[in-house]
Design a protein around this motif. Structure first.
Motif, PDB file in Angstrom:
ATOM      1  N   TYR A  14      -3.331  -1.931   8.532  1.00  0.00           N
ATOM      2  CA  TYR A  14      -2.945  -0.840   8.867  1.00  0.00           C
ATOM      3  C   TYR A  14      -3.464  -0.425  10.183  1.00  0.00           C
ATOM      4  CZ  TYR A  14      -0.015  -0.555   4.892  1.00  0.00           C
ATOM      5  OH  TYR A  14       1.065  -0.750   3.861  1.00  0.00           O
ATOM      6  N   ASN A  16      -5.347   1.589  10.539  1.00  0.00           N
ATOM      7  CA  ASN A  16      -7.459   2.685  10.250  1.00  0.00           C
ATOM      8  C   ASN A  16      -7.882   1.062   9.851  1.00  0.00           C
ATOM      9  OD1 ASN A  16      -6.774   1.713   7.663  1.00  0.00           O
ATOM     10  ND2 ASN A  16      -7.572   3.065   6.240  1.00  0.00           N
ATOM     11  N   PHE A  18      -8.006  -1.830   8.278  1.00  0.00           N
ATOM     12  CA  PHE A  18      -7.571  -1.940   7.181  1.00  0.00           C
ATOM     13  C   PHE A  18      -6.941  -3.528   6.870  1.00  0.00           C
ATOM     14  CE2 PHE A  18      -6.720  -3.073   2.961  1.00  0.00           C
ATOM     15  CZ  PHE A  18      -8.019  -3.130   1.850  1.00  0.00           C
ATOM     16  N   ALA A  20      -4.694  -5.544   5.054  1.00  0.00           N
ATOM     17  CA  ALA A  20      -4.134  -5.459   3.792  1.00  0.00           C
ATOM     18  C   ALA A  20      -2.759  -7.300   3.302  1.00  0.00           C
ATOM     19  CB  ALA A  20      -3.022  -3.698   3.449  1.00  0.00           C
ATOM     20  N   PRO A  39      -3.523  -6.842  -8.784  1.00  0.00           N
ATOM     21  CA  PRO A  39      -4.484  -5.604  -9.531  1.00  0.00           C
ATOM     22  C   PRO A  39      -4.125  -4.774  -8.171  1.00  0.00           C
ATOM     23  CG  PRO A  39      -5.529  -7.051  -8.496  1.00  0.00           C
ATOM     24  CD  PRO A  39      -4.105  -7.913  -8.880  1.00  0.00           C
ATOM     25  N   ASN A  40      -4.102  -3.454  -8.673  1.00  0.00           N
ATOM     26  CA  ASN A  40      -3.647  -2.720  -7.559  1.00  0.00           C
ATOM     27  C   ASN A  40      -4.190  -2.737  -6.212  1.00  0.00           C
ATOM     28  OD1 ASN A  40      -2.103  -0.146  -8.545  1.00  0.00           O
ATOM     29  ND2 ASN A  40      -3.773   0.684 -10.121  1.00  0.00           N
ATOM     30  N   GLY A  41      -3.896  -1.969  -5.784  1.00  0.00           N
ATOM     31  CA  GLY A  41      -4.680  -2.353  -3.759  1.00  0.00           C
ATOM     32  C   GLY A  41      -4.315  -3.848  -3.188  1.00  0.00           C
ATOM     33  N   ALA A  42      -3.530  -4.814  -4.309  1.00  0.00           N
ATOM     34  CA  ALA A  42      -3.643  -6.417  -4.209  1.00  0.00           C
ATOM     35  C   ALA A  42      -2.673  -7.011  -3.065  1.00  0.00           C
ATOM     36  CB  ALA A  42      -3.135  -7.489  -5.160  1.00  0.00           C
ATOM     37  N   GLY A  43      -1.866  -5.644  -2.514  1.00  0.00           N
ATOM     38  CA  GLY A  43      -0.844  -5.959  -0.894  1.00  0.00           C
ATOM     39  C   GLY A  43       0.679  -6.317  -1.994  1.00  0.00           C
ATOM     40  N   LYS A  44       0.514  -5.959  -2.594  1.00  0.00           N
ATOM     41  CA  LYS A  44       2.448  -6.223  -3.323  1.00  0.00           C
ATOM     42  C   LYS A  44       3.151  -4.834  -2.756  1.00  0.00           C
ATOM     43  CE  LYS A  44       1.704  -4.981  -7.646  1.00  0.00           C
ATOM     44  NZ  LYS A  44       0.198  -5.197  -7.500  1.00  0.00           N
ATOM     45  N   SER A  45       3.444  -3.596  -2.939  1.00  0.00           N
ATOM     46  CA  SER A  45       3.508  -3.015  -2.116  1.00  0.00           C
ATOM     47  C   SER A  45       3.867  -2.838  -0.313  1.00  0.00           C
ATOM     48  CB  SER A  45       3.295  -1.246  -2.219  1.00  0.00           C
ATOM     49  OG  SER A  45       3.419  -1.332  -3.177  1.00  0.00           O
ATOM     50  N   THR A  46       2.612  -3.298   0.162  1.00  0.00           N
ATOM     51  CA  THR A  46       3.085  -3.594   1.452  1.00  0.00           C
ATOM     52  C   THR A  46       3.914  -5.069   1.907  1.00  0.00           C
ATOM     53  OG1 THR A  46       0.499  -3.089   1.953  1.00  0.00           O
ATOM     54  CG2 THR A  46       1.390  -4.392   3.441  1.00  0.00           C
TER      55      THR A  46
HETATM   56  P1  ADP Z   1      -0.490  -2.437  -4.360  1.00  0.00           P
HETATM   57  O1  ADP Z   1       0.895  -2.203  -3.390  1.00  0.00           O
HETATM   58  O2  ADP Z   1      -0.675  -4.336  -4.884  1.00  0.00           O
HETATM   59  O3  ADP Z   1      -1.034  -1.766  -5.728  1.00  0.00           O
HETATM   60  P2  ADP Z   1      -0.462  -2.164  -1.491  1.00  0.00           P
HETATM   61  O4  ADP Z   1       0.045  -3.130  -1.066  1.00  0.00           O
HETATM   62  O5  ADP Z   1      -0.142  -0.727  -2.047  1.00  0.00           O
HETATM   63  O6  ADP Z   1      -0.838  -2.661  -2.804  1.00  0.00           O
HETATM   64  O7  ADP Z   1      -1.906  -1.604  -0.570  1.00  0.00           O
HETATM   65  C1  ADP Z   1      -2.646  -3.134  -0.046  1.00  0.00           C
HETATM   66  C2  ADP Z   1      -4.086  -2.232   0.003  1.00  0.00           C
HETATM   67  O8  ADP Z   1      -3.601  -1.462   1.337  1.00  0.00           O
HETATM   68  C3  ADP Z   1      -5.198  -1.554  -0.639  1.00  0.00           C
HETATM   69  O9  ADP Z   1      -6.265  -0.777  -0.339  1.00  0.00           O
HETATM   70  C4  ADP Z   1      -4.344   0.090   0.205  1.00  0.00           C
HETATM   71  O10 ADP Z   1      -5.317   1.408   0.176  1.00  0.00           O
HETATM   72  C5  ADP Z   1      -3.862  -0.111   1.758  1.00  0.00           C
HETATM   73  N1  ADP Z   1      -3.258   0.863   2.355  1.00  0.00           N
HETATM   74  C6  ADP Z   1      -1.491   0.533   1.697  1.00  0.00           C
HETATM   75  N2  ADP Z   1      -0.934   1.410   2.285  1.00  0.00           N
HETATM   76  C7  ADP Z   1      -1.722   1.674   3.712  1.00  0.00           C
HETATM   77  C8  ADP Z   1      -1.624   2.824   4.293  1.00  0.00           C
HETATM   78  N3  ADP Z   1      -1.090   3.789   5.210  1.00  0.00           N
HETATM   79  N4  ADP Z   1      -2.892   3.062   5.638  1.00  0.00           N
HETATM   80  C9  ADP Z   1      -3.992   1.943   5.597  1.00  0.00           C
HETATM   81  N5  ADP Z   1      -4.060   1.480   4.238  1.00  0.00           N
HETATM   82  C10 ADP Z   1      -3.082   1.484   3.180  1.00  0.00           C
END
Ligand code: ADP
Length: 307
Positions: A14, A16, A18, A20, A39-46
């Motif tokens: 991302y 910033n 990070f 992901a 778990p939450n934050g794993a990268g599923k939605s990404t």
């Molecule tokens: P999940 O769906 O598994 O909960 P996400 O894919 O939403 O996980 O997020 C994976 C990681 O990327 C998390 O640590 C989240 O905080 C970070 N993240 C998600 N979107 C952004 C963004 N737009 N900018 C920076 N970090 C992000």
């Protein structure tokens, strides 16, 4: 045969900085019912965001039925239906209009889409609500509307992000049977879920993602076979007068408790537990597994990954 979904060395950093996704690989074959768990934050939605074109990947490849999600975006999207977690339709638009408008994005006219819209809304118990503004629907109805909208262009691959989050048990079961019949009719389904029972019930194959990496990718049966122990809770007819022990088993019990927990390792018989309890005059009223088996396994895997 071309895979329904193919992800190779997918990497996302991302803005910033990070990371992901740290180079994930995934293959989902046509006709599969596949779970992406983590778990939450794993990268599923990404991952799902990259597949549906909402998130720009940093590097790597992602294809839907052989079409690159960036270079052949229209073809890839034509075969893909996505049900995101958040309700993202116009709250003032009417139910039927929401579904028909979506068809327009795929070049399907309202007249052409009407039959499919009627079928879907009827199956999802929303046809009677077709002329209502979506804001007037219950949470469960909104979720079903998201599914109807995702299916209006009859995609071959359907991705659902936490489809039954916050949905009551009855509706969850009816959504499960809807998804199962869709899958039987040939639609490849990929879902993310926190309800591990859901993955266990529905999915044939599973990938587990943690900290942007796939830590397991296997079929559900082999995954469950890796479980080394299972904890049972035995509800007792009368409270214990003293802590209970059973040779060879790990027992958690205390005087005064009206239940006890026994951990059983793979291959250990459970009838020996009852024989031992009988000998101690302890009568069992009922028995259940303490927690979901997949959940126990998941905790083990994630712990191993972090170690
Ligand atoms: P999940 O769906 O598994 O909960 P996400 O894919 O939403 O996980 O997020 C994976 C990681 O990327 C998390 O640590 C989240 O905080 C970070 N993240 C998600 N979107 C952004 C963004 N737009 N900018 C920076 N970090 C992000």
């Amino acid at each position: 045969m071309i895979s329904a979904l193919m992800v190779r060395d997918l990497y996302k950093r991302y803005d910033n900085g990070f990371e992901a996704l740290k180079g994930i690989n995934l293959v989902v074959e046509q006709g599969d019912f596949f779970a992406l768990l983590g778990p939450n934050g794993a990268g599923k939605s990404t991952t799902l965001g990259i597949l549906s074109g909402l998130v720009q990947k940093t590097s790597g490849e992602a294809q839907i039925l052989g079409n690159d999600v960036n270079r052949q975006a229209f073809l890839a999207r034509r075969d893909l239906g996505v049900v995101p977690q958040e309700f993202n339709f116009n709250q003032f638009e009417k139910v039927l209009d929401i579904v028909l408008t979506q068809a327009g994005y795929f070049g399907i006219t309202r007249q052409q889409a009407y039959g499919q819209a009627k079928t879907l809304l009827t199956e999802l118990d929303l046809w009677d609500k077709r002329d209502q503004q979506s804001r007037l629907l219950s949470g469960g109805m909104k979720r079903r509307l998201m599914i109807a909208r995702a299916l209006i262009h009859q995609p071959k691959v359907l991705i659902l992000d936490e489809p039954t989050a916050g949905v009551d048990i009855e509706l969850r079961r009816s959504m499960w049977s809807f998804m199962q019949s869709l899958n039987r009719a040939g639609t490849t389904i990929i879902l993310t879920t926190h309800y591990l029972e859901e993955a266990e019930q529905l999915c044939r194959n599973i990938a587990i993602i943690n900290h942007g990496e796939i830590i397991q990718s296997t079929d559900m049966r082999s995954l469950l076979a890796q479980l080394n122990s299972e904890t049972f809770v035995l509800d007792l007819v009368a409270p214990l007068t003293q802590p209970c022990q059973i040779d060879g088993y790990d027992v958690v019990s205390a005087s005064g408790d009206d239940s006890l927990q026994v951990s059983v390792t793979k291959g250990q018989p459970i009838n020996a537990i009852f024989t031992a309890l009988d000998a101690q005059g302890i009568a069992v009223r009922s028995m259940r597994t303490k927690s979901n088996r997949l959940e126990e396994l998941f905790v083990d895997l994630v712990r191993g990954d972090n170690a």
